[in-house]
Design a protein around this motif. Structure first.
Motif, PDB file in Angstrom:
ATOM      1  N   VAL A   1       0.779  -1.101   0.103  1.00  0.00           N
ATOM      2  CA  VAL A   1       0.034   0.017   0.037  1.00  0.00           C
ATOM      3  C   VAL A   1       0.865   1.334  -0.145  1.00  0.00           C
ATOM      4  CG1 VAL A   1      -1.743   1.276   1.482  1.00  0.00           C
ATOM      5  CG2 VAL A   1      -1.957  -1.161   0.984  1.00  0.00           C
ATOM      6  N   ILE A   2       1.987   1.215   0.815  1.00  0.00           N
ATOM      7  CA  ILE A   2       2.863   2.354   0.680  1.00  0.00           C
ATOM      8  C   ILE A   2       3.447   2.761  -0.387  1.00  0.00           C
ATOM      9  CG2 ILE A   2       4.853   3.318   1.727  1.00  0.00           C
ATOM     10  CD1 ILE A   2       4.078   1.643   4.634  1.00  0.00           C
ATOM     11  N   ALA A   3       3.732   1.463  -1.054  1.00  0.00           N
ATOM     12  CA  ALA A   3       4.470   1.475  -2.422  1.00  0.00           C
ATOM     13  C   ALA A   3       3.751   1.956  -3.707  1.00  0.00           C
ATOM     14  CB  ALA A   3       5.246   0.192  -2.534  1.00  0.00           C
ATOM     15  N   LEU A   4       2.482   2.079  -3.280  1.00  0.00           N
ATOM     16  CA  LEU A   4       1.409   2.262  -4.484  1.00  0.00           C
ATOM     17  C   LEU A   4       1.796   3.656  -5.310  1.00  0.00           C
ATOM     18  CD1 LEU A   4      -1.924   0.674  -3.342  1.00  0.00           C
ATOM     19  CD2 LEU A   4      -0.403  -0.025  -5.231  1.00  0.00           C
ATOM     20  N   PRO A   5       1.981   4.672  -4.612  1.00  0.00           N
ATOM     21  CA  PRO A   5       2.448   6.169  -5.199  1.00  0.00           C
ATOM     22  C   PRO A   5       3.338   6.036  -6.000  1.00  0.00           C
ATOM     23  CG  PRO A   5       1.739   6.251  -2.845  1.00  0.00           C
ATOM     24  CD  PRO A   5       1.974   4.877  -3.043  1.00  0.00           C
ATOM     25  N   ALA A   6       4.424   5.159  -5.823  1.00  0.00           N
ATOM     26  CA  ALA A   6       5.374   4.950  -6.554  1.00  0.00           C
ATOM     27  C   ALA A   6       5.243   4.715  -8.277  1.00  0.00           C
ATOM     28  CB  ALA A   6       6.510   3.558  -6.106  1.00  0.00           C
ATOM     29  N   LEU A   7       3.898   4.002  -8.439  1.00  0.00           N
ATOM     30  CA  LEU A   7       3.621   3.916  -9.628  1.00  0.00           C
ATOM     31  C   LEU A   7       3.267   4.886 -10.628  1.00  0.00           C
ATOM     32  CD1 LEU A   7       0.849   1.156  -9.148  1.00  0.00           C
ATOM     33  CD2 LEU A   7       3.280   0.609  -9.979  1.00  0.00           C
ATOM     34  N   ASP A   8       3.291   6.226  -9.900  1.00  0.00           N
ATOM     35  CA  ASP A   8       3.167   7.483 -10.520  1.00  0.00           C
ATOM     36  C   ASP A   8       4.208   8.452 -10.532  1.00  0.00           C
ATOM     37  OD1 ASP A   8       1.256   9.523 -11.774  1.00  0.00           O
ATOM     38  OD2 ASP A   8       1.203  10.615  -9.897  1.00  0.00           O
ATOM     39  N   LEU A   9       5.429   7.829 -10.586  1.00  0.00           N
ATOM     40  CA  LEU A   9       6.730   8.409 -10.388  1.00  0.00           C
ATOM     41  C   LEU A   9       6.965   9.222 -11.452  1.00  0.00           C
ATOM     42  CD1 LEU A   9       9.542   8.689  -8.854  1.00  0.00           C
ATOM     43  CD2 LEU A   9      10.350   6.801 -10.055  1.00  0.00           C
TER      44      LEU A   9
ATOM     45  N   LEU B   1      10.032   4.777  -2.070  1.00  0.00           N
ATOM     46  CA  LEU B   1       9.932   5.412  -3.261  1.00  0.00           C
ATOM     47  C   LEU B   1       8.380   6.189  -3.250  1.00  0.00           C
ATOM     48  CD1 LEU B   1      12.027   6.225  -5.362  1.00  0.00           C
ATOM     49  CD2 LEU B   1      11.020   4.552  -6.775  1.00  0.00           C
ATOM     50  N   GLY B   2       7.493   5.221  -2.786  1.00  0.00           N
ATOM     51  CA  GLY B   2       6.008   5.434  -2.557  1.00  0.00           C
ATOM     52  C   GLY B   2       6.037   6.685  -1.753  1.00  0.00           C
ATOM     53  N   GLY B   3       6.540   6.701  -0.780  1.00  0.00           N
ATOM     54  CA  GLY B   3       6.843   7.833   0.256  1.00  0.00           C
ATOM     55  C   GLY B   3       7.264   9.089  -0.333  1.00  0.00           C
ATOM     56  N   VAL B   4       8.080   8.907  -1.087  1.00  0.00           N
ATOM     57  CA  VAL B   4       8.917  10.168  -1.720  1.00  0.00           C
ATOM     58  C   VAL B   4       7.739  10.907  -2.679  1.00  0.00           C
ATOM     59  CG1 VAL B   4      10.646  10.825  -3.228  1.00  0.00           C
ATOM     60  CG2 VAL B   4      11.178   9.613  -1.302  1.00  0.00           C
ATOM     61  N   VAL B   5       7.371   9.885  -3.121  1.00  0.00           N
ATOM     62  CA  VAL B   5       6.074  10.337  -4.310  1.00  0.00           C
ATOM     63  C   VAL B   5       5.042  11.159  -3.768  1.00  0.00           C
ATOM     64  CG1 VAL B   5       4.523   9.689  -6.182  1.00  0.00           C
ATOM     65  CG2 VAL B   5       6.688   8.946  -6.086  1.00  0.00           C
ATOM     66  N   ALA B   6       4.470  10.545  -2.532  1.00  0.00           N
ATOM     67  CA  ALA B   6       3.237  10.983  -1.847  1.00  0.00           C
ATOM     68  C   ALA B   6       3.557  12.329  -1.467  1.00  0.00           C
ATOM     69  CB  ALA B   6       2.964  10.024  -0.634  1.00  0.00           C
ATOM     70  N   ILE B   7       4.758  12.520  -0.840  1.00  0.00           N
ATOM     71  CA  ILE B   7       4.999  13.774  -0.210  1.00  0.00           C
ATOM     72  C   ILE B   7       5.567  14.843  -1.234  1.00  0.00           C
ATOM     73  CG2 ILE B   7       6.600  14.978   1.800  1.00  0.00           C
ATOM     74  CD1 ILE B   7       6.348  12.288   3.229  1.00  0.00           C
TER      75      ILE B   7
ATOM     76  N   ILE C   1      13.364  -5.285  -2.069  1.00  0.00           N
ATOM     77  CA  ILE C   1      12.671  -4.687  -3.018  1.00  0.00           C
ATOM     78  C   ILE C   1      11.424  -3.963  -2.541  1.00  0.00           C
ATOM     79  CG2 ILE C   1      11.255  -5.249  -5.248  1.00  0.00           C
ATOM     80  CD1 ILE C   1      13.509  -7.343  -5.705  1.00  0.00           C
ATOM     81  N   LEU C   2      10.844  -4.634  -1.687  1.00  0.00           N
ATOM     82  CA  LEU C   2       9.722  -3.983  -0.943  1.00  0.00           C
ATOM     83  C   LEU C   2      10.093  -2.745  -0.354  1.00  0.00           C
ATOM     84  CD1 LEU C   2       7.741  -6.992   0.631  1.00  0.00           C
ATOM     85  CD2 LEU C   2       6.881  -5.456  -1.201  1.00  0.00           C
ATOM     86  N   SER C   3      11.210  -2.668   0.427  1.00  0.00           N
ATOM     87  CA  SER C   3      11.585  -1.590   1.029  1.00  0.00           C
ATOM     88  C   SER C   3      11.998  -0.157   0.067  1.00  0.00           C
ATOM     89  CB  SER C   3      12.824  -1.882   1.957  1.00  0.00           C
ATOM     90  OG  SER C   3      12.608  -2.836   2.868  1.00  0.00           O
ATOM     91  N   PHE C   4      12.547  -0.682  -1.048  1.00  0.00           N
ATOM     92  CA  PHE C   4      12.861   0.305  -2.269  1.00  0.00           C
ATOM     93  C   PHE C   4      11.667   1.089  -2.578  1.00  0.00           C
ATOM     94  CE2 PHE C   4      13.135   1.112  -6.522  1.00  0.00           C
ATOM     95  CZ  PHE C   4      14.154   2.258  -6.455  1.00  0.00           C
ATOM     96  N   PHE C   5      10.683   0.114  -2.638  1.00  0.00           N
ATOM     97  CA  PHE C   5       9.512   0.775  -3.464  1.00  0.00           C
ATOM     98  C   PHE C   5       8.560   1.710  -2.536  1.00  0.00           C
ATOM     99  CE2 PHE C   5      10.550  -2.139  -6.989  1.00  0.00           C
ATOM    100  CZ  PHE C   5      10.438  -1.252  -8.122  1.00  0.00           C
ATOM    101  N   ALA C   6       8.503   0.944  -1.190  1.00  0.00           N
ATOM    102  CA  ALA C   6       7.929   1.679  -0.210  1.00  0.00           C
ATOM    103  C   ALA C   6       8.423   3.079  -0.005  1.00  0.00           C
ATOM    104  CB  ALA C   6       7.938   0.943   1.100  1.00  0.00           C
TER     105      ALA C   6
END
Length: 887
Positions: free
Chosen positions: A521-529, A703-709, A696-701
């Protein structure tokens, strides 16, 4: 390696003052090297052979005047009132003074330019009016000539009629003369006939004279007609040129240098060097010269193309991070000496690493964020690596070990894990060179150098300092308890893993499901990177870049912050032809998201013609990115070539695309490397697979946090995000390398404990619980320290540093507390004995690296001479292994 480190630790302990003095000398030499060889850091991120770089090189060769960089200075009134004419008269010479700065080619005075533009517009309108008047006069002249021609025709007809009458009279005279001759009365009739003949001849002569005059008038009329048609042709040429000029002015109508309300103005500077080669000294001098306008009520601000400065090496946020790390160390270790020692070694390490790297900045082009990244990483791992050794040493002292003996064993066990963990970080960082991106490879190399220094200091200076402080590394209470245990025969320190119990299978399944679901869930925003470079809107609201950006956006439109340079290659030197320029300008202007187009000029041979293109939105918007792509695919009018696009905005887009293209390859290399390293350490197939998937999960999570903020703007007020935008283009690649190394660190310090317990005979699931319990405290403290250090950079003044700090802090948080301490133990529990399965043929091939140092402990068993009871207690607490029953 464990044996070498054991001996190195004991040697450092015995020669403690010499070791410390040697590192202090190295630090001093690094400082001297920096003072001698330190140069200027660049703020430009460039990659060779990108489309922007190729266009820039072409301009430098064929059109040098258009190849130079540009800078923006924004002038505005404090109260929003119009800049008066008197103020403009004072500002113009003040602006002109910047041309004395070395590297500045010129400055466009906005007030003079707008006045000239208004004059040109008025002159154009007057010219068009005059052309219309000229056309009317030509039409009137044509009518007059036509009237004259008609009169000439009437005159010609009258002459012809008169000549016909005279010719009839001549015929009558000739007939009368013949009759008179025939009648013999010629002599009698001759005088009368001669008189009549004279009259006819006089009439014909008069007609001939009139005919000559008529022909002269006709020739004059035709000459006037030809002159009139020539004037008409010239007038039409002037009209065509004026109409073309009007079309160019119409296309450039939105490119203003003074706002419509007159309260703001843009002064554009041109530099001799290209945009990415302008030196920081030149920028600094420009800001010094133009930083304080001579007019009260008018202030100046500088665009990011000038004001982007080298980030501070250490600021308030970074200092706060170190303070938090010190508090964590104090709570964990219980002594000021214990808390200060890791910080001291880390500071020495980053001092050597940062100063050593900066000493090369005079000969190597180095991006400004490079030493900051090295400092950030070197400080974090430096504290952690020293902490691992100190913590092991303290535990052994409390088990009754002698100081020197404990130092050697701690260096051979925990120090061995530190070297191996540091090696994984080094390999990941040095692997950035395989991306083929020079500034990124250098960034990784400098960070790797800082980590290498941190590792060397951890296994040499830390043992030396531990020797110097001796038992004082323990608190007074701990030393008293140790003496009490030594004086009490049979007393034994409680084992740190004695109370460990395996988790239930239900709990393990719940942990895996909930933990993995949360990370997904946390990593989902990374799809919009989206990748890009920060512009002025990303800077703090009190910065000059932000103020300039916002003023331009409000007064001139967002697109003025990210203008593009479109370069067309035309055949036969047609670039100087106005009609060609208009045709190309109209072609550019007709594209979506283009609000203005203005010609910059043409090369000497006319083969290149350049245009300034103003997009509808800012330099980091999706529409501008798409516009750059569309323009590059657009065919030039009447030519086979396409447009070349240059400028800071397109350069950022090209760099981001190159980094995005390189990321999958680098990620694949790191993942593959992770599998090999972990297989070597844990002698298992299952453990490397789950550890790598966890990374891999940590990386995308993260990245998802970075995208969200930073891209979406969530919690922007908390993290100081003034205007959300694309994610820093090299952040994902850097995050892969650093987070991989740190994730492997935590995997090693937790996993090796599990492996050691299993190898010493504990059941697989109990070994998981024992290894986790033995390592959780130090990993927790290490993770909090790293989060604190990285988190201190979240509130740095540089827009480049802030997202890097957040990504690393959040990545460590997720990886340490969710992946390594929640998911991995649960997955290991579910696998049971199968977690340690390895094919026999592969077991024979893989070298035994003994990361946990079990063999070293067997070669150097602890023997307490003075206090046998204490020795027994120490051996019990340390869980000294007997014969290893599992491989």
């Amino acid at each position: 390696m464990a044996e070498i480190l054991f001996r190195l630790g004991r040697l450092a302990a015995r020669r403690a003052r010499l070791v410390v003095a040697a590192w202090v000398a190295v630090l001093a030499l690094a400082g001297v090297a920096f003072a001698v060889g330190g140069g200027t850091l660049t703020t430009a991120l460039t990659i060779p052979n990108t489309p922007t770089a190729e266009v820039t090189e072409q301009l430098e060769e064929e059109f040098p005047s258009a190849a130079g960089g540009t800078g923006t200075v924004v002038l505005s009134t404090e109260d929003g009132s119009e800049i008066t004419q008197a103020q403009r008269d004072e500002l113009s010479p003040w602006l002109a003074g910047v041309t004395e700065v070395d590297g500045v080619e010129g400055v466009i005075d906005p007030f003079q330019t707008e006045a000239e533009r208004a004059e040109q517009q008025q002159a154009l309108e007057d010219g068009l009016a005059q052309i219309e008047d000229g056309r009317a006069q030509i039409e009137q002249g044509r009518a007059q000539i036509d009237d004259g021609a008609a009169q000439l025709e009437d005159g010609r007809a009258q002459l012809d009629a008169a000549r016909a009458e005279l010719e009839q009279g001549q015929a009558a005279i000739d007939a009368a003369r013949e009759q008179a001759e025939a009648a013999g009365a010629f002599d009698l009739a001759a005088p009368q006939l001669d008189a009549q003949q004279a009259e006819v001849d006089a009439g014909l002569a008069q007609l001939d004279a009139q005919q000559t005059a008529l022909e002269a008038q006709e020739a004059e009329l035709e000459a006037g007609r030809a002159e009139l048609e020539e004037q008409a042709t010239m007038l039409e040429e002037q009209a065509t040129e004026a109409e073309l000029g009007a079309q160019l002015l119409e296309g450039a109508a939105e490119i203003r240098l003074v706002s419509e309300d007159g309260s703001a103005a843009i002064a554009n500077l041109s530099f001799s060097e290209s945009q990415f080669e302008i030196t920081q000294e030149t920028k600094d001098e420009v800001m010094e010269v133009l930083g304080d306008p001579p007019v009260d009520g008018v202030e100046s601000s500088f665009g990011a193309d000038i004001a982007t400065a080298t980030p501070e090496i250490l600021g308030v946020g970074e200092a706060v991070g170190v303070v938090v790390a010190a508090i964590v160390l104090l709570v964990m270790l219980g002594t000021l000496i214990g808390a200060g020692l890791p910080i001291l070694t880390a500071l020495v390490g980053v001092g050597i690493g940062a100063l050593g790297a900066l000493s090369l900045s005079g000969v190597v082009e180095m991006v400004s964020v490079t030493p900051v990244l090295g400092l950030m990483l070197g400080l974090a791992v430096g504290i952690d690596y020293s902490l691992f050794i100190v913590n092991r040493h303290r535990r052994q002292l409390k088990q009754g070990y002698d100081v020197e003996e404990s130092i050697g064993l701690a260096n051979g066990t925990s120090g061995n894990a530190v070297v191996f963990a540091g090696a994984t970080v080094l390999i990941a960082l040095l692997g950035l060179n395989i991306t083929g991106i020079p500034f990124l490879g250098l960034m990784g190399t400098v960070a790797a150098f800082c980590v290498a220094v941190a590792v060397m200091i951890a296994v040499t200076m830390t043992p030396a300092l531990l020797s110097l402080v001796g038992p004082r590394i323990l608190s007074t209470k701990e030393r008293a308890a140790l003496h009490g245990a030594a004086a009490t025969p049979g007393a034994a320190a409680p084992s740190p893993v004695a109370a460990a119990r395996p988790m239930s299978t239900t709990s393990a399944v719940a942990r895996v499901v909930l933990g993995a679901a949360a990370l997904v869930v946390i990593a989902l925003p990374a799809l919009d990177l989206r990748l890009g470079l920060p512009d002025g809107s990303s800077e703090p609201s009190d910065s000059t870049q932000y103020q300039a950006y916002e003023t331009v956006t409000e007064k001139f439109g967002d697109g003025q912050n990210g203008t593009l340079l479109a370069v067309a290659e035309v055949a036969d030197g047609a670039g100087e032809d106005l009609s060609t320029q208009v045709a190309i300008a109209q072609q550019l202007f007709s594209q979506d998201d283009v609000v203005a187009v203005a010609p910059v000029g043409a090369s000497e041979d006319g083969g290149l013609v350049a245009f300034q293109v103003v997009p509808a939105e800012g330099p980091t918007s999706e529409s501008t990115e798409q516009l750059v792509t569309d323009l590059r695919e657009l065919d030039v009018v009447d030519g086979d070539a396409t447009f070349g696009i240059a400028g800071a905005a397109s350069g950022s887009i090209d760099v981001s695309q190159a980094l995005a293209d390189a990321l999958p390859t680098y990620l694949a290399v790191v993942v593959g490397l992770s599998m090999v390293i972990l297989m070597l350490v844990f002698r298992s197939i299952y453990v490397p697979v789950i550890a790598t998937l966890g990374f891999i999960l940590s990386f995308f999570a993260a990245l998802g946090g970075v995208v969200a903020i930073y891209q979406w703007g969530w919690l922007g007020g908390v993290f100081g995000v003034e205007s959300p935008g694309p994610v820093l283009n090299f952040l994902p690649t850097i995050l892969v390398g650093i987070l991989f190394g740190l994730a492997m660190d935590y995997m090693l310090f937790l996993g090796t404990g599990m492996r050691e317990a299993y190898a010493h005979g504990a059941p697989a699931r109990l070994a998981v619980a024992q290894g986790f319990r033995a390592g959780r405290a130090v990993v927790t403290a290490a993770a909090i320290i790293m989060i604190s250090v990285f988190g201190g950079f979240i509130f740095a003044h540089s827009a480049m540093i802030r997202p890097i700090g957040f990504a690393l802090a959040f990545g460590v948080l997720v990886d340490a507390f969710v992946v390594r301490m929640l998911l991995i133990p649960a997955l290991m529990h579910l696998a049971g004995d199968k977690a340690w399965w390895l094919p026999r043929w592969l077991d024979r091939i893989l070298p035994d690296v003994d990361v946990e140092g079990a063999k070293l402990e067997r070669r150097h068993p602890h023997v307490e001479v003075e206090h046998p009871a204490a020795s027994s207690a120490g051996e019990t607490a340390a869980s000294q292994p007997g014969p290893v029953t599992r491989g």
